[in-house]
Design a protein around this motif. Structure first.
Motif, PDB file in Angstrom:
ATOM      1  N   ARG A 122      19.230  -2.228 -29.885  1.00 20.03           N
ATOM      2  CA  ARG A 122      20.423  -3.076 -29.773  1.00 20.03           C
ATOM      3  C   ARG A 122      21.437  -2.445 -28.819  1.00 20.03           C
TER       4      ARG A 122
ATOM      5  N   ASP B 182      22.615  -4.536 -25.635  1.00 16.39           N
ATOM      6  CA  ASP B 182      24.035  -4.873 -25.467  1.00 16.39           C
ATOM      7  C   ASP B 182      24.578  -4.329 -24.154  1.00 16.39           C
TER       8      ASP B 182
ATOM      9  N   THR C  70      32.943   0.228 -30.995  1.00 17.25           N
ATOM     10  CA  THR C  70      33.470  -0.487 -32.137  1.00 17.25           C
ATOM     11  C   THR C  70      34.104   0.527 -33.089  1.00 17.25           C
TER      12      THR C  70
ATOM     13  N   GLN D  57      23.298  -6.426 -21.320  1.00 15.94           N
ATOM     14  CA  GLN D  57      23.887  -7.760 -21.332  1.00 15.94           C
ATOM     15  C   GLN D  57      25.355  -7.761 -20.943  1.00 15.94           C
ATOM     16  N   PHE D  58      26.137  -6.857 -21.513  1.00 11.92           N
ATOM     17  CA  PHE D  58      27.590  -6.950 -21.357  1.00 11.92           C
ATOM     18  C   PHE D  58      28.145  -6.055 -20.245  1.00 11.92           C
TER      19      PHE D  58
ATOM     20  N   ASP E  40      19.474 -11.865 -28.013  1.00  7.34           N
ATOM     21  CA  ASP E  40      20.910 -11.966 -27.757  1.00  7.34           C
ATOM     22  C   ASP E  40      21.592 -12.063 -29.113  1.00  7.34           C
ATOM     23  N   ASN E  41      22.127 -10.963 -29.595  1.00  4.79           N
ATOM     24  CA  ASN E  41      22.622 -10.893 -30.963  1.00  4.79           C
ATOM     25  C   ASN E  41      23.706 -11.924 -31.245  1.00  4.79           C
ATOM     26  N   GLU E  42      24.644 -12.098 -30.320  1.00  2.72           N
ATOM     27  CA  GLU E  42      25.731 -13.052 -30.533  1.00  2.72           C
ATOM     28  C   GLU E  42      25.201 -14.473 -30.651  1.00  2.72           C
ATOM     29  N   LEU E  43      24.299 -14.859 -29.750  1.00  5.40           N
ATOM     30  CA  LEU E  43      23.735 -16.205 -29.754  1.00  5.40           C
ATOM     31  C   LEU E  43      22.910 -16.446 -31.013  1.00  5.40           C
TER      32      LEU E  43
ATOM     33  N   LEU F 265      23.072 -14.971 -33.974  1.00  9.48           N
ATOM     34  CA  LEU F 265      23.903 -15.047 -35.173  1.00  9.48           C
ATOM     35  C   LEU F 265      24.739 -16.315 -35.197  1.00  9.48           C
ATOM     36  N   ALA F 266      25.265 -16.717 -34.033  1.00  8.00           N
ATOM     37  CA  ALA F 266      26.126 -17.899 -33.964  1.00  8.00           C
ATOM     38  C   ALA F 266      25.359 -19.173 -34.311  1.00  8.00           C
TER      39      ALA F 266
END
Length: 318
Positions: A51, A55, A210, A58-59, A69-72, A74-75
């Protein structure tokens, strides 16, 4: 994607430190740091490491179409096949499903599945779970939150919320990974993919900022590239590096660590003598007091077989 598919087997040993943070919370244990009570060492899973790499790609690097894509996920609550459907919609000009699947750098590196499409690939790159070289401990601390609470009518009560923090004081983790050229051929893993992965392992760890992850730093990265005609691995490089001063609960920073690479160096030299190794690439945290001592540890290796790579050059030379 290019056609520069990897032709060498490789192994990776990555050391990183964690200070006053929670490197990998265990959801089954109130998100406390993963920990082995038997040997008093903290643990980080391979999933957490992947991860970190994903990340960062990606970012920070803006590499498109990260499959996991963790955000996608989970969303939208996506399962693997639904995620693949979204990818196919995005790349609807392509018809071959395997080509679409392998358009994602993380699938080329780590493999993946799209069950209904009959895709199940073992990735070229695999990591094991990591442990600290030093003994450490879990610390539980309570504090107050930043905001007031509300009563049942929605009125602010000037009583702050409470929170609980779980962390380790200090841990020096040793991660082992391998890169298999045979799986790389199946996943069309390129040298550029591997360079991106190695760079994101180093830089992504430094960018873990974080609240629970802040406090981690990359310290040493060793990548062994074997000769193209070699099918040899030393294996489990993490077992070949030790701390001379492993003490329960006493180490608090990387500069206090006395590292012993002698067994690893012996194994590398033996493989070089058998013409099994093409190059050993070493990156060391140049801001550490340990820099010279660590670099000097590799002095016995044939100079033509070792390269010290600055972290700013990892993407070009990994």
């Amino acid at each position: 994607m290019g056609n520069n598919v990897i032709e060498n087997n490789s192994e990776i040993l990555f050391l990183w430190s964690a200070n006053m943070c929670n490197p990998n919370g265990d959801m089954m244990s109130d998100n406390a740091p993963r920990f082995d009570d038997g040997d008093e060492k903290a643990i980080v899973s391979d999933v957490r490491v992947k991860r970190t790499i994903r990340d960062d790609m990606q970012f920070r690097k803006s590499i498109p179409n990260i499959f996991v894509d963790n955000e996608l996920i989970l969303a939208e609550g996506l399962k693997a096949e639904k995620r693949f459907d979204k990818l196919k919609e995005l790349l609807k000009d392509k018809k071959d499903e395997l080509e679409i699947f392998l358009s994602c750098i993380d699938n080329r590196l780590f493999g993946g599945v799209a069950p209904k499409s009959g895709i199940q690939l073992t990735g070229a790159t695999q990591f094991i779970w990591s442990k600290t070289l030093n003994k450490t401990e879990q610390v539980f601390s309570q504090g107050t939150g930043a905001f007031a609470t509300e009563d049942k009518d929605g009125n602010a009560k000037f009583t702050k919320t409470f929170r609980a923090d779980n962390y380790i004081p200090f841990g020096l983790f040793a991660l082992y990974g391998s890169i298999n050229k045979n799986n790389g051929a199946k996943c069309q893993t390129t040298n550029e993919d591997v360079a991106n992965m190695v760079d994101s392992l180093w830089m992504g760890t430094k960018f873990l900022n974080t609240r629970s992850k802040e406090g981690q730093k990359s310290r040493v990265l060793i990548k062994i590239d074997y000769a193209k005609d070699s099918n040899y691995f030393i294996g489990l490089l993490n077992e070949l590096v030790k701390l001379k001063n492993e003490r329960s609960g006493e180490l608090r920073e990387f500069d206090e660590c006395e590292l012993d690479f002698s067994r690893l160096i012996k194994a590398i030299k033996k493989a070089i003598d058998k013409n099994l190794i093409e190059k050993v690439k070493v990156t060391i945290d140049e801001n550490s007091k340990n820099y010279d001592a660590i670099k000097n540890s590799f002095g016995g290796i044939d100079a033509s077989k070792i390269e010290f790579v600055d972290e700013l050059d990892l993407l070009q030379k990994a």
